[in-house]
Write a protein that holds these residues in place. Structure first.
Motif, short mmCIF file in Angstrom:
data_model
loop_
_atom_site.label_atom_id
_atom_site.label_comp_id
_atom_site.label_asym_id
_atom_site.label_seq_id
_atom_site.Cartn_x
_atom_site.Cartn_y
_atom_site.Cartn_z
N THR A 1 35.58 35.33 33.79
CA THR A 1 35.51 35.11 35.24
C THR A 1 34.14 35.44 35.81
N HIS A 2 33.42 36.36 35.19
CA HIS A 2 32.12 36.79 35.68
C HIS A 2 31.22 37.10 34.49
N THR A 3 29.94 37.24 34.77
CA THR A 3 28.99 37.66 33.75
C THR A 3 28.78 39.16 33.85
N CYS A 4 28.12 39.72 32.85
CA CYS A 4 27.88 41.16 32.85
C CYS A 4 26.78 41.59 33.80
N GLY A 5 26.06 40.65 34.37
CA GLY A 5 25.01 41.01 35.31
C GLY A 5 25.35 40.67 36.75
N GLU A 6 26.59 40.28 36.99
CA GLU A 6 26.95 39.72 38.29
C GLU A 6 27.67 40.68 39.22
N LEU A 7 28.48 41.58 38.69
CA LEU A 7 29.37 42.37 39.52
C LEU A 7 28.62 43.37 40.40
N ARG A 8 29.08 43.49 41.64
CA ARG A 8 28.49 44.39 42.61
C ARG A 8 29.60 45.13 43.36
N HIS A 9 29.18 45.98 44.29
CA HIS A 9 30.15 46.75 45.09
C HIS A 9 31.11 45.82 45.82
N SER A 10 30.64 44.64 46.19
CA SER A 10 31.48 43.69 46.93
C SER A 10 32.65 43.16 46.10
N HIS A 11 32.58 43.36 44.78
CA HIS A 11 33.66 42.90 43.90
C HIS A 11 34.73 43.96 43.69
#
Length: 199
Positions: A27-37
Motif C-alpha cells: 500500500t505504501h513505500t518505506c519512504g512515504e509514511l508520515r505523521h499524517s498516516h
C-alpha cells in the motif's frame, strides 16, 4: 531492490505512491509514511536494514526499499505468530509487513529519517526471501560509515552490492536516460528493432 526474490520499484523521493507504483501487495513505500498516516493500516515490502532487540520482548526492525526506511515494531501486543517469526528474521531478508502506523513519542523521534516520527506496529509478517547458506552475510555494505568493502568482494557478491543506494541511483539514472532516448527517437518515427529479427 535488486535481489533474488525481490522487486525493483521506481524511485520517487518522498512522493506518494501513484496508481502505477502501487501493487496489490503493497500500500505504501518505506519512504512515504508520515505523521499524517497515523492510524492507517498499511502493508510494506522491503529488506531488513537493521535489527535491534531491546529486551522485554520488543524488537525493532528497520525496513528498507529504494524509497527510504521505516521502523517496524514487534512487541508483546503483536500476534504470537509475529512475535515468533521475528526471531527468524535476519539482515537483508525480504519481508512483507502489515500493521498500523503509530506516532513515536517525542523522545523516540529519529530526526535522521524522513519517516522518523512514525513506526508501524506489525500485525502480520511474511518472510518472502531469506539469506541462505553462510550467515552472517559475506558482504553487507554500510555507506553511512564509508564501509563498502573491496572491489573484489563487491563483484563476488554483486547481488548484494546492487542494493546500495548509490548504485540503485545509478541504475535509475541509466533507466531514465535510456527511456528519454527511446521516447525522443519514437517521436521522430524511428523503430526499435532487435537485431535477431533482421537475420
Amino acid at each position: 531492490e535488486i535481489s533474488e526474490g525481490a522487486t525493483v520499484y521506481e524511485e520517487t523521493g518522498n512522493q506518494s505512491v501513484t496508481q502505477g507504483q502501487m501493487t496489490s501487495l503493497r500500500t505504501h513505500t518505506c519512504g512515504e509514511l508520515r505523521h499524517s498516516h497515523e492510524g492507517q493500516q498499511v502493508t510494506l515490502h522491503g529488506w531488513v536494514h537493521a535489527i535491534r532487540e531491546v529486551g522485554g520482548g520488543v524488537t525493532f526492525l528497520v525496513l528498507r526499499d529504494r524509497y527510504g526506511l521505516t521502523q517496524i515494531t514487534v512487541d508483546n501486543t503483536c500476534p504470537e505468530s509475529v512475535q515468533q517469526l521475528v526471531k527468524e528474521v535476519r539482515r537483508e531478508s525480504v519481508l512483507e509487513i502489515s500493521g498500523v502506523v503509530s506516532s513515536r513519542g517525542q523522545l523516540a523521534i529519529n530526526k535522521n529519517m524522513p519517516t522518523g516520527e512514525i513506526e508501524v506496529k506489525a500485525s502480520n509478517m511474511v518472510i518472502l526471501s531469506a539469506p541462505s547458506g553462510l550467515y552472517p552475510l559475506p558482504y553487507v555494505a554500510d555507506e553511512a560509515r564509508g564501509d563498502i568493502g573491496s572491489e573484489e568482494l563487491r563483484l563476488r557478491h554483486r547481488y548484494l552490492d546492487l542494493r546500495r543506494p548509490n548504485l540503485q541511483h545509478n541504475i535509475m539514472v541509466r533507466h531514465r536516460a535510456a527511456l528519454a532516448a527511446r521516447r525522443y527517437l519514437d517521436s521522430r518515427g524511428f523503430l526499435e528493432i532487435e537485431t535477431p529479427y533482421l537475420t
